[in-house]
Write a protein that holds these residues in place. Structure first.
Motif, PDB file in Angstrom:
ATOM      1  N   TRP A   1       0.838  -1.192   0.000  1.00  0.00           N
ATOM      2  CA  TRP A   1       0.000   0.000   0.000  1.00  0.00           C
ATOM      3  C   TRP A   1       0.875   1.245   0.000  1.00  0.00           C
ATOM      4  N   GLU A   2       1.919   1.251   0.814  1.00  0.00           N
ATOM      5  CA  GLU A   2       2.800   2.417   0.885  1.00  0.00           C
ATOM      6  C   GLU A   2       3.547   2.654  -0.426  1.00  0.00           C
ATOM      7  N   ASP A   3       3.759   1.603  -1.224  1.00  0.00           N
ATOM      8  CA  ASP A   3       4.375   1.775  -2.540  1.00  0.00           C
ATOM      9  C   ASP A   3       3.512   2.680  -3.421  1.00  0.00           C
ATOM     10  N   GLY A   4       2.190   2.559  -3.293  1.00  0.00           N
ATOM     11  CA  GLY A   4       1.273   3.385  -4.077  1.00  0.00           C
ATOM     12  C   GLY A   4       1.066   4.776  -3.507  1.00  0.00           C
ATOM     13  N   TYR A   5       1.387   4.954  -2.212  1.00  0.00           N
ATOM     14  CA  TYR A   5       1.195   6.245  -1.542  1.00  0.00           C
ATOM     15  C   TYR A   5       2.442   6.592  -0.721  1.00  0.00           C
ATOM     16  N   PRO A   6       3.572   6.817  -1.388  1.00  0.00           N
ATOM     17  CA  PRO A   6       4.818   7.078  -0.650  1.00  0.00           C
ATOM     18  C   PRO A   6       4.831   8.411   0.089  1.00  0.00           C
ATOM     19  N   ALA A   7       3.954   9.336  -0.276  1.00  0.00           N
ATOM     20  CA  ALA A   7       3.944  10.656   0.356  1.00  0.00           C
ATOM     21  C   ALA A   7       2.832  10.762   1.402  1.00  0.00           C
ATOM     22  N   ASN A   8       2.450   9.634   2.006  1.00  0.00           N
ATOM     23  CA  ASN A   8       1.381   9.687   3.006  1.00  0.00           C
ATOM     24  C   ASN A   8       1.896  10.312   4.299  1.00  0.00           C
ATOM     25  N   LEU A   9       0.977  10.933   5.029  1.00  0.00           N
ATOM     26  CA  LEU A   9       1.313  11.583   6.289  1.00  0.00           C
ATOM     27  C   LEU A   9       0.147  11.399   7.255  1.00  0.00           C
ATOM     28  N   LEU A  10       0.417  10.807   8.410  1.00  0.00           N
ATOM     29  CA  LEU A  10      -0.598  10.603   9.441  1.00  0.00           C
ATOM     30  C   LEU A  10      -0.364  11.618  10.549  1.00  0.00           C
ATOM     31  N   ILE A  11      -1.396  12.418  10.839  1.00  0.00           N
ATOM     32  CA  ILE A  11      -1.255  13.428  11.883  1.00  0.00           C
ATOM     33  C   ILE A  11      -2.405  13.319  12.885  1.00  0.00           C
ATOM     34  N   ALA A  12      -2.105  13.702  14.108  1.00  0.00           N
ATOM     35  CA  ALA A  12      -3.106  13.749  15.178  1.00  0.00           C
ATOM     36  C   ALA A  12      -3.680  15.158  15.214  1.00  0.00           C
ATOM     37  N   LEU A  13      -4.981  15.245  15.256  1.00  0.00           N
ATOM     38  CA  LEU A  13      -5.651  16.534  15.349  1.00  0.00           C
ATOM     39  C   LEU A  13      -5.991  16.818  16.799  1.00  0.00           C
ATOM     40  N   GLY A  14      -6.072  18.056  17.155  1.00  0.00           N
ATOM     41  CA  GLY A  14      -6.407  18.437  18.519  1.00  0.00           C
ATOM     42  C   GLY A  14      -7.896  18.371  18.771  1.00  0.00           C
ATOM     43  N   THR A  15      -8.241  18.234  20.038  1.00  0.00           N
ATOM     44  CA  THR A  15      -9.642  18.253  20.413  1.00  0.00           C
ATOM     45  C   THR A  15      -9.781  18.731  21.847  1.00  0.00           C
ATOM     46  N   SER A  16     -10.848  19.426  22.105  1.00  0.00           N
ATOM     47  CA  SER A  16     -11.133  19.845  23.477  1.00  0.00           C
ATOM     48  C   SER A  16     -12.456  19.266  23.956  1.00  0.00           C
ATOM     49  N   ILE A  17     -13.106  18.453  23.113  1.00  0.00           N
ATOM     50  CA  ILE A  17     -14.428  17.934  23.462  1.00  0.00           C
ATOM     51  C   ILE A  17     -14.488  16.418  23.575  1.00  0.00           C
ATOM     52  N   SER A  18     -13.350  15.752  23.540  1.00  0.00           N
ATOM     53  CA  SER A  18     -13.354  14.295  23.569  1.00  0.00           C
ATOM     54  C   SER A  18     -12.164  13.787  24.374  1.00  0.00           C
ATOM     55  N   ASP A  19     -12.239  12.528  24.795  1.00  0.00           N
ATOM     56  CA  ASP A  19     -11.118  11.916  25.504  1.00  0.00           C
ATOM     57  C   ASP A  19     -10.079  11.345  24.537  1.00  0.00           C
TER      58      ASP A  19
END
Length: 158
Positions: free
Chosen positions: A128-146
């Motif tokens: 899968w990564e061969d097809g999407y070598p520029a992937n980036l996983l990021i965590a988003l902030g939240t103030s309303i959830s655990d």
């Protein structure tokens, strides 16, 4: 443009075939893992069964309610047997975790002395990564959830 087809719903997961113009097809499974130990073992079997039904590049993402490494929890209260089962399954299915940018833990019990864990993950096969070598996983902030939501950019500009 992206199209989704061939969906399959199981106890703790939804799987579908993802097609994007000019890119290889791949399977996406979104999960919400159970809490109890017996249910977690059944969930791991469910993931193996899903893989058996869907050949080709695969990404599994969501709240697994499981940690991969001891460092994924901020205290020593770790079910090492379950951790080992989870890691063994990931190895057998040839899945590797995508690196999470921006945050070490994805969940907190939000108490005075909090327990924090990385129980939300994205795993992918090398193909899968061969097809999407520029992937980036990021965590988003939240103030309303655990927990914090995750965003997977398939074509990140670095």
């Amino acid at each position: 443009m992206v199209s989704i087809s061939n969906h399959h719903i199981s106890e703790n997961a939804v799987t579908a075939l993802v097609q994007q113009e000019g890119a290889p097809m791949w399977w996406l499974t979104g999960v919400y893992g159970p809490q109890g130990s017996a249910d977690k073992i059944a969930f791991l079997h469910e993931l193996a069964d899903i893989r058996d039904l869907h050949a080709g590049p695969w990404v599994v993402a969501g709240d697994f309610n499981l940690i991969v490494n001891a460092e994924d929890k901020n205290n020593e209260n770790i079910n090492r047997q379950m951790l080992a089962r989870f890691r063994a399954l990931l190895n057998r299915l040839e899945l590797k975790e995508l690196y999470l940018n921006g945050r070490r833990y994805t969940w907190s019990n939000e108490r005075q002395n909090p327990t924090m864990e990385k129980i939300d993950h994205v795993f992918a096969m090398n193909t899968w990564e061969d097809g999407y070598p520029a992937n980036l996983l990021i965590a988003l902030g939240t103030s309303i959830s655990d927990r914090c939501p995750l965003l997977l950019d398939l074509d990140a500009e670095f």
